[in-house]
Design a protein around this motif. Sequence first.
Motif, PDB file in Angstrom:
ATOM      1  N   LYS A 319      20.529   3.795  13.929  1.00 30.26           N
ATOM      2  CA  LYS A 319      20.311   2.437  14.405  1.00 30.26           C
ATOM      3  C   LYS A 319      19.222   1.746  13.597  1.00 30.26           C
ATOM      4  CE  LYS A 319      18.784  -0.098  18.510  1.00 30.26           C
ATOM      5  NZ  LYS A 319      18.268   0.027  19.876  1.00 30.26           N
ATOM      6  N   LEU A 320      18.266   2.523  13.070  1.00 32.26           N
ATOM      7  CA  LEU A 320      17.140   1.977  12.312  1.00 32.26           C
ATOM      8  C   LEU A 320      17.426   2.092  10.815  1.00 32.26           C
ATOM      9  CD1 LEU A 320      14.230   3.436  14.465  1.00 32.26           C
ATOM     10  CD2 LEU A 320      15.227   1.148  14.562  1.00 32.26           C
ATOM     11  N   PRO A 321      16.629   1.438   9.963  1.00 32.94           N
ATOM     12  CA  PRO A 321      16.920   1.412   8.523  1.00 32.94           C
ATOM     13  C   PRO A 321      16.847   2.798   7.882  1.00 32.94           C
ATOM     14  CG  PRO A 321      15.371  -0.333   9.111  1.00 32.94           C
ATOM     15  CD  PRO A 321      15.499   0.542  10.310  1.00 32.94           C
ATOM     16  N   ILE A 322      17.676   2.982   6.863  1.00 37.73           N
ATOM     17  CA  ILE A 322      17.637   4.157   5.997  1.00 37.73           C
ATOM     18  C   ILE A 322      17.255   3.662   4.611  1.00 37.73           C
ATOM     19  CG2 ILE A 322      18.972   6.023   4.953  1.00 37.73           C
ATOM     20  CD1 ILE A 322      20.652   6.164   7.447  1.00 37.73           C
ATOM     21  N   GLY A 323      16.123   4.097   4.092  1.00 42.76           N
ATOM     22  CA  GLY A 323      15.564   3.559   2.854  1.00 42.76           C
ATOM     23  C   GLY A 323      16.276   4.032   1.604  1.00 42.76           C
ATOM     24  N   ASP A 324      15.804   3.523   0.437  1.00 47.10           N
ATOM     25  CA  ASP A 324      16.442   3.853  -0.836  1.00 47.10           C
ATOM     26  C   ASP A 324      16.256   5.312  -1.215  1.00 47.10           C
ATOM     27  OD1 ASP A 324      13.758   3.505  -1.065  1.00 47.10           O
ATOM     28  OD2 ASP A 324      13.825   2.440  -2.978  1.00 47.10           O
ATOM     29  N   VAL A 325      15.103   5.892  -0.879  1.00 45.73           N
ATOM     30  CA  VAL A 325      14.867   7.298  -1.207  1.00 45.73           C
ATOM     31  C   VAL A 325      15.849   8.185  -0.439  1.00 45.73           C
ATOM     32  CG1 VAL A 325      13.200   9.178  -1.101  1.00 45.73           C
ATOM     33  CG2 VAL A 325      12.448   6.869  -1.723  1.00 45.73           C
ATOM     34  N   ALA A 326      15.996   7.931   0.875  1.00 47.32           N
ATOM     35  CA  ALA A 326      16.906   8.727   1.685  1.00 47.32           C
ATOM     36  C   ALA A 326      18.355   8.520   1.249  1.00 47.32           C
ATOM     37  CB  ALA A 326      16.734   8.367   3.159  1.00 47.32           C
ATOM     38  N   THR A 327      18.720   7.268   0.898  1.00 47.76           N
ATOM     39  CA  THR A 327      20.083   6.997   0.453  1.00 47.76           C
ATOM     40  C   THR A 327      20.422   7.797  -0.804  1.00 47.76           C
ATOM     41  OG1 THR A 327      19.951   4.763   1.389  1.00 47.76           O
ATOM     42  CG2 THR A 327      21.684   5.177  -0.216  1.00 47.76           C
ATOM     43  N   GLN A 328      19.503   7.817  -1.773  1.00 48.38           N
ATOM     44  CA  GLN A 328      19.746   8.575  -3.004  1.00 48.38           C
ATOM     45  C   GLN A 328      19.756  10.082  -2.734  1.00 48.38           C
ATOM     46  OE1 GLN A 328      20.409   7.094  -6.100  1.00 48.38           O
ATOM     47  NE2 GLN A 328      21.042   9.215  -6.498  1.00 48.38           N
ATOM     48  N   TYR A 329      18.900  10.505  -1.813  1.00 52.07           N
ATOM     49  CA  TYR A 329      18.845  11.936  -1.464  1.00 52.07           C
ATOM     50  C   TYR A 329      20.183  12.393  -0.894  1.00 52.07           C
ATOM     51  CZ  TYR A 329      17.036  16.242   0.637  1.00 52.07           C
ATOM     52  OH  TYR A 329      16.821  17.558   0.982  1.00 52.07           O
ATOM     53  N   PHE A 330      20.739  11.587   0.018  1.00 49.43           N
ATOM     54  CA  PHE A 330      22.031  11.951   0.605  1.00 49.43           C
ATOM     55  C   PHE A 330      23.155  11.871  -0.432  1.00 49.43           C
ATOM     56  CE2 PHE A 330      20.120  10.474   4.812  1.00 49.43           C
ATOM     57  CZ  PHE A 330      19.881  11.767   5.231  1.00 49.43           C
ATOM     58  N   ALA A 331      23.096  10.896  -1.326  1.00 46.03           N
ATOM     59  CA  ALA A 331      24.132  10.755  -2.347  1.00 46.03           C
ATOM     60  C   ALA A 331      24.167  11.971  -3.269  1.00 46.03           C
ATOM     61  CB  ALA A 331      23.905   9.478  -3.150  1.00 46.03           C
ATOM     62  N   ASP A 332      23.008  12.511  -3.599  1.00 39.77           N
ATOM     63  CA  ASP A 332      22.956  13.701  -4.463  1.00 39.77           C
ATOM     64  C   ASP A 332      23.569  14.922  -3.789  1.00 39.77           C
ATOM     65  OD1 ASP A 332      21.702  12.150  -6.350  1.00 39.77           O
ATOM     66  OD2 ASP A 332      19.663  12.785  -5.789  1.00 39.77           O
ATOM     67  N   ARG A 333      23.680  14.903  -2.478  1.00 36.81           N
ATOM     68  CA  ARG A 333      24.201  16.054  -1.728  1.00 36.81           C
ATOM     69  C   ARG A 333      25.544  15.753  -1.064  1.00 36.81           C
ATOM     70  NH1 ARG A 333      19.170  15.794  -2.524  1.00 36.81           N
ATOM     71  NH2 ARG A 333      17.805  17.644  -2.707  1.00 36.81           N
ATOM     72  N   ASP A 334      26.227  14.703  -1.537  1.00 42.03           N
ATOM     73  CA  ASP A 334      27.570  14.324  -1.050  1.00 42.03           C
ATOM     74  C   ASP A 334      27.580  14.081   0.457  1.00 42.03           C
ATOM     75  OD1 ASP A 334      28.593  14.473  -3.580  1.00 42.03           O
ATOM     76  OD2 ASP A 334      29.265  16.550  -3.368  1.00 42.03           O
ATOM     77  N   VAL A 335      26.578  13.386   0.943  1.00 43.94           N
ATOM     78  CA  VAL A 335      26.487  13.029   2.363  1.00 43.94           C
ATOM     79  C   VAL A 335      26.527  11.501   2.466  1.00 43.94           C
ATOM     80  CG1 VAL A 335      25.062  13.097   4.441  1.00 43.94           C
ATOM     81  CG2 VAL A 335      25.182  15.097   2.940  1.00 43.94           C
ATOM     82  N   PHE A 336      27.333  11.000   3.394  1.00 43.82           N
ATOM     83  CA  PHE A 336      27.443   9.553   3.622  1.00 43.82           C
ATOM     84  C   PHE A 336      26.423   9.134   4.677  1.00 43.82           C
ATOM     85  CE2 PHE A 336      28.999   5.900   5.964  1.00 43.82           C
ATOM     86  CZ  PHE A 336      29.409   5.046   4.964  1.00 43.82           C
ATOM     87  N   CYS A 337      25.744   8.014   4.452  1.00 45.55           N
ATOM     88  CA  CYS A 337      24.768   7.525   5.434  1.00 45.55           C
ATOM     89  C   CYS A 337      24.935   6.023   5.611  1.00 45.55           C
ATOM     90  CB  CYS A 337      23.342   7.861   5.001  1.00 45.55           C
ATOM     91  SG  CYS A 337      22.781   6.957   3.556  1.00 45.55           S
ATOM     92  N   ALA A 338      24.578   5.547   6.785  1.00 49.10           N
ATOM     93  CA  ALA A 338      24.613   4.113   7.100  1.00 49.10           C
ATOM     94  C   ALA A 338      23.490   3.812   8.077  1.00 49.10           C
ATOM     95  CB  ALA A 338      25.962   3.715   7.692  1.00 49.10           C
TER      96      ALA A 338
END
Length: 563
Positions: A319-338
């Motif tokens: 429900k709260l923001p997911i920052g650029d660091v977390a977005t890139q972290y999840f992308a490197d591990r094939d995880v989708f985030c919103a």
Amino acid sequence: SFRRMIWSFKLSYYNEYKSYLRYKMMRGLQPQIILLKEGTDTSQGKAQIVSNINACQMVVEAIRTTLGPRGMDKLIVDSKDKVTISNDGATILSLLDIVHPAAKTLVDIARSQDAEVGDGTTTVTLLAGEFMKQAKPYIEDGINSQVIMRSFRKATAHAIKMIKELEVKVKKDDPEEQRQLLKKCAATSMCSKLIAYNKDFFSDMVVDAVMCLDHLLPLNMIGIKKVTGGSITDSQLVKGVAFKKTFSYAGFEMQPKTYDKPGILCLNIELELKSERDNAECRIDNVEEYQKIVDAEWSILYDKLDKMVQSGAKIILSKLPIGDVATQYFADRDVFCAGRVTQEDLNRTVKACGGTILTTVNDIKPCDMGQCDNFEEVQIGNERFNMFKGCPKAKTCTLILRGGAEQFIDETERSLHDAIMIVRRALKNDAVVAGGGAIEMELSKELRNYAKTIHGKEQILITAYAKALEVIPRQLCDNAGFDATTILNKLRQKHAQGQKWMGMDISSEDIADNFEACVWEPSIVKRNALTAACEACCTILSIDETIKNPNSNYKPPKPMPGM
């Protein structure tokens, strides 16, 4: 002696006149009894009841022309210059700025009809207004309003009894027959809307949406999303959860957009580095201590991210923001985030896919995560949608509406809401009656016959109630441009001959058997409309005095100079 007699008569008259003046002066010196604050507006009696009826008639006139398949639309501009185009009675009345206290009763009954049944809001308002119109001459002739209320309630009870006798039960054993019933009810509801020409397309969609739900038929499990652009027939039904792609950072494009049987983690946690508060203060002596503070912030964030990835979740919603660091972290591990997912969409996802909304990532258990058969992100118009299909915990669906103008899509949403409510009611109450004024004309005939068995004033009042029911077919004729007198005379003749389902046929400008023509409505719509309209009418008739308190900043007028 004659003069002496005249003088004695004048003296006695003068003494009596002085006594009368003294009495009047004493009366004038007595203090007046004031019950209400100065400035209070009071009005009472027969004139007050008539005034309330006239005010309600003005409200009815505002929505009278919206009834039926040929009803007109209203364009309403509010104080913020927001434009609304609609012919839904409850929507129009809620947007009108009605200040008359008695007339607001009609707004309340339209809202109750919309909440209880979903359709028939214009019908219930018209019936209430016509009941008052028929009662008005009897109020002016001096008949007590309690007699009128008692007669109208007796007529309503008899009308509801007749509806229960006339309604047709539909068998639930045959799924195909039940589906056809629901489609006809949905199509009848949409006949008077902007989307009437696409009612076959949307009736299938509405029935499929309701059939996607479980036996409780929860309305909040049907999501409606609007995308501007395209044709109205580009609208689609997604059997699952769908919501618009939220704001994201650059690393989002590197994340996978399709998963099969993924684990879903729903959070209420902020995953980004925050700047210090304005009043925060941290005193340090050297650069090493400052670096320790920075490293601690990064270690806390990475510790949260590691725990989420180790849980096995492939989709992370917050429900709260997911920052650029977390977005890139999840992308490197094939995880989708919103991030920044709305509370409504997050709750629907949890109900459909399972799991819970977590406020901490410590000790994540498998039961805390949801599951779905398929997840994908698709492009619809200029928007991208996240879609969860095959949700095991609860049956849900999402309607994605397309259209050229925003006002048109808003009206389509309101029309589909009414149709969904009608289909839900038809599923729960498997009894229908014919629409198009057929049931009102049959009830009018039965009430006229019933009135002949009653003596006294109630006879003429129940007859007036029966006449008021004819306002529905009459208004349908007027809105379609037909000769109402000719149509109503034909309907009275056919109903007197026992053809109980004869009603208006808009396409042929004549009358027809509306049950055979599949113009069906759930009987609960008519029962609820009659009950609500009668209660609203009785409420207005029972008010014989209005006391309007003055404003708190009211100041009495100052006396004129010299007084």
